[in-house]
Design an enzyme around this catalytic site. Sequence first.
Site, PDB file in Angstrom:
ATOM      1  CG  HIS A 216      71.115  57.617  29.676  1.00 38.70           C
ATOM      2  ND1 HIS A 216      72.132  57.059  30.610  1.00 38.70           N
ATOM      3  CD2 HIS A 216      71.734  58.115  28.644  1.00 38.70           C
ATOM      4  CE1 HIS A 216      73.109  56.485  29.647  1.00 38.70           C
ATOM      5  NE2 HIS A 216      73.040  57.098  28.374  1.00 38.70           N
ATOM      6  CG  LEU A 217      63.701  56.930  29.916  1.00 46.05           C
ATOM      7  CD1 LEU A 217      62.522  55.930  29.663  1.00 46.05           C
ATOM      8  CD2 LEU A 217      63.433  58.411  29.396  1.00 46.05           C
TER       9      LEU A 217
END
Length: 372
Positions: free
Chosen positions: A94-95
């Site tokens: 979930h950058l």
Amino acid sequence: MLVAVVKELKQGEGRVACTPENVRKLTDAGHKVIVEKNAGIGSGFSNDMYEKEGAKIVTHEQAWEADLVIKVKEPHESEYQYFKKNQIIWGFLHLASSKEIVEKMQEVGVTAISGETIIKNGKAELLAPMSAIAGQRSAIMGAYYSEAQHGGQGTLVTGVHENVDIPGSTYVIFGGGVAATNAANVALGLNAKVIIIELNDDRIKYLQDMYAEKDVTVVKSTPENLAEQIKKADVFISTILIPGAKPPKLVTREMVKSMKKGSVLIDIAIDQGGTIETIRPTTISDPVYEEEGVIHYGVPNQPGAVPRTSTMALAQGNIDYILEICDKGLEQAIKDNEALSTGVNIYQGQVTNQGLASSHDLDYKEILNVIE
């Protein structure tokens, strides 16, 4: 290739990215596997169980020396110091929610593969089981926090129908994907009324057919309809996710203000930033807070609360990809497997996911152009 399974540092996270069974698949294929001490304890896997399948038990620091580090969630900021050039980090990263970790990965030259962006046949193959778990659990949490002792309205979501007719709660679910239908199914099982707000016309028709004989209303997603339906919610669950990118804040503070006092608001995609203006990430041990008179539940790793179930699901999904990377090398595996290529968010420091690049205003290059 040296493969490491590390212990998760995120609060309340009991999952582990690789089971002993999958360690055996890797070692049988000739790969060396190291497992951080107690990495699997939360999911019911002892150190001995991993050792029996060919893994070596190591320290946290030693695990991060591996070529391929397998995780569940994004690295904790205390782990950034262990990043090394050309290292591969695998997980639900979930950058888009953190520019800091992206910049650190770029600076060092890390390759990051995010399971939530792997798309196969148009579907988020690895994310789907976790979405299902999060959706089901959200419906349960909505019922739990509706009780007065937890700050809720003091309602029983099932209603009462023995010699009286006390209606159950209304669940309003924003989005119509996997998480949404799983939340809806649990809510229906609790005898609640369900309203689903969905944008895509084909999906609306599918949902209408799916729930034709159930107490479910499917509404076209517009700002006006969202503002109207949210007022009816005893429990509101947002499931909106844009793979690799931050979603817009579609649920405004004014909408939250219009909700019933003591109602419950849950954002399943909070790990990617969420769609609700008033929500922030919380933890499994301290999951809720009150704002604008509404109970907010912002736990970003809900499947981590049921690790025995969720570990088996995620490990079953990711092992074939991990084996392919180890057997062929990452570059060849990317060329051979289109689905895997969609999961590569950063390649040796270069952002290769367009949604991620847009979220942080960074340079984007298509993955196949980078590795050729």
